[in-house]
Write a protein that holds these residues in place. Structure first.
Motif, PDB file in Angstrom:
ATOM      1  N   GLY A  94       0.811  -1.208   0.000  1.00  0.00           N
ATOM      2  CA  GLY A  94       0.000   0.000   0.000  1.00  0.00           C
ATOM      3  C   GLY A  94       0.847   1.262   0.000  1.00  0.00           C
ATOM      4  N   ALA A  95       0.154   2.406   0.021  1.00  0.00           N
ATOM      5  CA  ALA A  95       0.810   3.697  -0.165  1.00  0.00           C
ATOM      6  C   ALA A  95       0.648   4.617   1.036  1.00  0.00           C
ATOM      7  CB  ALA A  95       0.267   4.375  -1.424  1.00  0.00           C
ATOM      8  N   ALA A  96       0.550   4.045   2.237  1.00  0.00           N
ATOM      9  CA  ALA A  96       0.577   4.877   3.442  1.00  0.00           C
ATOM     10  C   ALA A  96       1.943   5.546   3.554  1.00  0.00           C
ATOM     11  CB  ALA A  96       0.293   4.030   4.674  1.00  0.00           C
ATOM     12  N   ALA A  97       1.991   6.661   4.240  1.00  0.00           N
ATOM     13  CA  ALA A  97       3.225   7.452   4.297  1.00  0.00           C
ATOM     14  C   ALA A  97       4.397   6.651   4.848  1.00  0.00           C
ATOM     15  CB  ALA A  97       2.993   8.710   5.143  1.00  0.00           C
ATOM     16  N   THR A 136      -6.562   2.598  -2.774  1.00  0.00           N
ATOM     17  CA  THR A 136      -7.774   3.349  -2.443  1.00  0.00           C
ATOM     18  C   THR A 136      -8.103   3.315  -0.954  1.00  0.00           C
ATOM     19  OG1 THR A 136      -9.125   1.398  -2.953  1.00  0.00           O
ATOM     20  CG2 THR A 136      -8.767   2.988  -4.733  1.00  0.00           C
ATOM     21  N   ALA A 137      -7.366   2.520  -0.171  1.00  0.00           N
ATOM     22  CA  ALA A 137      -7.620   2.441   1.266  1.00  0.00           C
ATOM     23  C   ALA A 137      -6.884   3.520   2.043  1.00  0.00           C
ATOM     24  CB  ALA A 137      -7.219   1.067   1.796  1.00  0.00           C
ATOM     25  N   THR A 138      -5.902   4.147   1.429  1.00  0.00           N
ATOM     26  CA  THR A 138      -5.127   5.211   2.082  1.00  0.00           C
ATOM     27  C   THR A 138      -5.567   6.552   1.515  1.00  0.00           C
ATOM     28  OG1 THR A 138      -3.213   3.760   2.392  1.00  0.00           O
ATOM     29  CG2 THR A 138      -2.808   6.127   2.468  1.00  0.00           C
ATOM     30  N   PRO A 139      -5.840   7.554   2.350  1.00  0.00           N
ATOM     31  CA  PRO A 139      -6.222   8.868   1.824  1.00  0.00           C
ATOM     32  C   PRO A 139      -5.155   9.401   0.874  1.00  0.00           C
ATOM     33  CG  PRO A 139      -6.583   8.778   4.197  1.00  0.00           C
ATOM     34  CD  PRO A 139      -5.845   7.529   3.836  1.00  0.00           C
ATOM     35  N   LEU A 140      -5.593   9.900  -0.269  1.00  0.00           N
ATOM     36  CA  LEU A 140      -4.640  10.443  -1.229  1.00  0.00           C
ATOM     37  C   LEU A 140      -3.811  11.566  -0.626  1.00  0.00           C
ATOM     38  CD1 LEU A 140      -6.744  10.505  -4.521  1.00  0.00           C
ATOM     39  CD2 LEU A 140      -4.633   9.226  -4.122  1.00  0.00           C
ATOM     40  N   GLU A 141      -4.420  12.337   0.254  1.00  0.00           N
ATOM     41  CA  GLU A 141      -3.680  13.446   0.880  1.00  0.00           C
ATOM     42  C   GLU A 141      -2.449  12.925   1.624  1.00  0.00           C
ATOM     43  OE1 GLU A 141      -7.981  14.797   0.548  1.00  0.00           O
ATOM     44  OE2 GLU A 141      -6.887  12.955   1.046  1.00  0.00           O
ATOM     45  N   GLU A 142      -2.597  11.791   2.302  1.00  0.00           N
ATOM     46  CA  GLU A 142      -1.465  11.222   3.032  1.00  0.00           C
ATOM     47  C   GLU A 142      -0.358  10.792   2.076  1.00  0.00           C
ATOM     48  OE1 GLU A 142      -0.389   7.334   5.840  1.00  0.00           O
ATOM     49  OE2 GLU A 142      -2.483   7.978   5.641  1.00  0.00           O
ATOM     50  N   THR A 143      -0.727  10.098   1.014  1.00  0.00           N
ATOM     51  CA  THR A 143       0.263   9.630   0.048  1.00  0.00           C
ATOM     52  C   THR A 143       0.965  10.797  -0.642  1.00  0.00           C
ATOM     53  OG1 THR A 143      -1.008   7.607  -0.361  1.00  0.00           O
ATOM     54  CG2 THR A 143       0.581   8.266  -2.049  1.00  0.00           C
ATOM     55  N   ARG A 187      -9.487   8.651 -10.594  1.00  0.00           N
ATOM     56  CA  ARG A 187      -8.530   8.791  -9.491  1.00  0.00           C
ATOM     57  C   ARG A 187      -7.363   9.699  -9.904  1.00  0.00           C
ATOM     58  NH1 ARG A 187      -8.381   7.278  -4.130  1.00  0.00           N
ATOM     59  NH2 ARG A 187      -6.357   6.256  -4.368  1.00  0.00           N
ATOM     60  N   LEU A 188      -6.901   9.539 -11.127  1.00  0.00           N
ATOM     61  CA  LEU A 188      -5.809  10.379 -11.604  1.00  0.00           C
ATOM     62  C   LEU A 188      -6.221  11.847 -11.601  1.00  0.00           C
ATOM     63  CD1 LEU A 188      -2.960  10.525 -12.793  1.00  0.00           C
ATOM     64  CD2 LEU A 188      -3.983  10.193 -15.059  1.00  0.00           C
ATOM     65  N   GLU A 189      -7.433  12.123 -12.024  1.00  0.00           N
ATOM     66  CA  GLU A 189      -7.926  13.509 -12.015  1.00  0.00           C
ATOM     67  C   GLU A 189      -7.992  14.047 -10.589  1.00  0.00           C
ATOM     68  OE1 GLU A 189      -9.263  17.180 -13.256  1.00  0.00           O
ATOM     69  OE2 GLU A 189      -8.284  15.561 -14.369  1.00  0.00           O
ATOM     70  N   ARG A 190      -8.422  13.213  -9.663  1.00  0.00           N
ATOM     71  CA  ARG A 190      -8.464  13.648  -8.261  1.00  0.00           C
ATOM     72  C   ARG A 190      -7.051  13.916  -7.737  1.00  0.00           C
ATOM     73  NH1 ARG A 190     -12.373  10.464  -4.244  1.00  0.00           N
ATOM     74  NH2 ARG A 190     -13.813  11.460  -5.714  1.00  0.00           N
ATOM     75  N   ILE A 191      -6.101  13.084  -8.105  1.00  0.00           N
ATOM     76  CA  ILE A 191      -4.708  13.286  -7.699  1.00  0.00           C
ATOM     77  C   ILE A 191      -4.197  14.632  -8.213  1.00  0.00           C
ATOM     78  CG2 ILE A 191      -2.347  12.457  -8.131  1.00  0.00           C
ATOM     79  CD1 ILE A 191      -3.679   9.574  -8.160  1.00  0.00           C
ATOM     80  N   LEU A 192      -4.446  14.917  -9.483  1.00  0.00           N
ATOM     81  CA  LEU A 192      -3.987  16.178 -10.066  1.00  0.00           C
ATOM     82  C   LEU A 192      -4.635  17.377  -9.375  1.00  0.00           C
ATOM     83  CD1 LEU A 192      -4.011  15.259 -13.860  1.00  0.00           C
ATOM     84  CD2 LEU A 192      -2.031  15.438 -12.353  1.00  0.00           C
TER      85      LEU A 192
END
Length: 327
Positions: free
Chosen positions: A111-114, A143-150, A175-180
């Protein structure tokens, strides 16, 4: 010789044909890997790609990290780290590979947790023997880790000088659009590369893979030129050269149908006319694309497979050839 393209809007020029090192250190031994890497650089190549989880699946005893370890030894032996634009990935590490090797079950990824990414990146830097990564991907969207944290963690890595650019892989367009959007809102470094499966065959209607580029994602990339498409598995494990291999092959699940049949027929006929292999023609077709301009990522296991891929660099396709293939 290799040609280059700009990575996103970074000003960074990278080879349009990128060398994937996924099987180096496992199915490809160290001496052979060194030779293939040297050969790639000798042709003017500069963009080498791997991941921290490469490759846990080939055989018992493989755990991941083997590819990065071999690449680190190559950098040290050749003293050429500054000649290579290098990418690796985190988030898809598998802690218990023996539970999943050879089984159809989807592995449990790290996963992508900090904290997870921080440990993954430090592990990659240690194995590679370098102080920075040119391009660091989130390998499998989490998708289980908040994008803001990653994204905040990735921004911290950039600020610390451990990575220069970020990318994303195996991710849906929304998801990519949300990341941007989050990156723009918070001033975080935004992805400059999207690594997805992309080939000459088009996915069938209803195909449901977060890893394959579809028409919507292509439209998104055209509207967002700050992101380059890095096309992995461009020859779909070599199925274009062998009709018997295509029959029932897992790579065909998302492509099989009348559209694929028509495209394969045109591809095979033109390859025969040009005296090249269908696999080479697919690579050449990708190298000629401009809307968007992809970076084509090949992952050869043997020197012969590498030479076949490099042969695509010499194939010149006319407008008539491209119209025939795209028609």
């Amino acid at each position: 010789m290799q040609t280059t393209t700009e990575l996103g809007r970074t000003g960074e020029q990278v080879s349009k044909l990128s060398l994937g090192a996924m099987l180096m250190g496992t199915r490809t031994d160290e001496q052979t890997s060194f030779g293939m890497l040297d050969r790639y650089l000798d042709t003017g190549g500069s963009f080498v790609d791997t991941a921290d989880c490469y490759a846990w699946w080939p055989a018992a005893g493989n755990t991941g990290g083997e590819s990065e370890t071999v690449l680190g030894r190559w950098f040290a032996a050749r003293g050429n780290r500054d000649r290579v634009f290098f990418s690796t990935k985190g988030s898809a590490w598998v802690d218990e590979p023996d539970r999943y090797r050879g089984k159809p079950a989807r592995p449990k990824y790290a996963g992508a947790a900090a904290d997870t990414l921080r440990a993954a990146l430090d592990g990659s830097l240690r194995r590679l023997g370098t102080d920075h990564i040119d391009l660091y991907y989130v390998h499998v969207d989490d998708t289980a880790t908040p994008l803001e944290e990653t994204l905040d963690a990735l921004a911290g890595f950039v600020k610390a000088g451990k990575i220069r650019h970020i990318g994303w892989s195996n991710v849906r367009t929304w998801r990519l659009e949300r990341i941007l959007g989050l990156c723009d809102r918070h001033g975080w470094p935004a992805p400059v590369a999207l690594q997805q499966q992309h080939s000459y065959l088009r996915p069938t209607a209803g195909a449901n893979s977060l890893s394959i580029v579809d028409d919507e994602q292509l439209d998104h990339l055209r509207a967002n030129p700050r992101i380059s498409l890095v096309a992995y598995s461009p020859i779909l494990k070599g199925i274009y050269d062998d009709p018997a291999k295509r029959d029932g092959h897992p790579s065909m699940v998302d492509y099989a149908g009348p559209d694929a049949d028509a495209r394969l027929a045109r591809l095979t006929a033109l390859a025969a006319d040009l005296a090249v292999t269908p696999n080479q023609l697919v690579l050449a077709w990708l190298l000629h694309q401009t809307d968007p301009t992809p970076i084509t990522l090949v992952g050869p296991r043997t020197p012969e497979q590498l030479d076949t891929a490099l042969g695509a660099l010499d194939i010149k396709l006319s407008d008539e050839h491209l119209t025939l293939l795209d028609g």
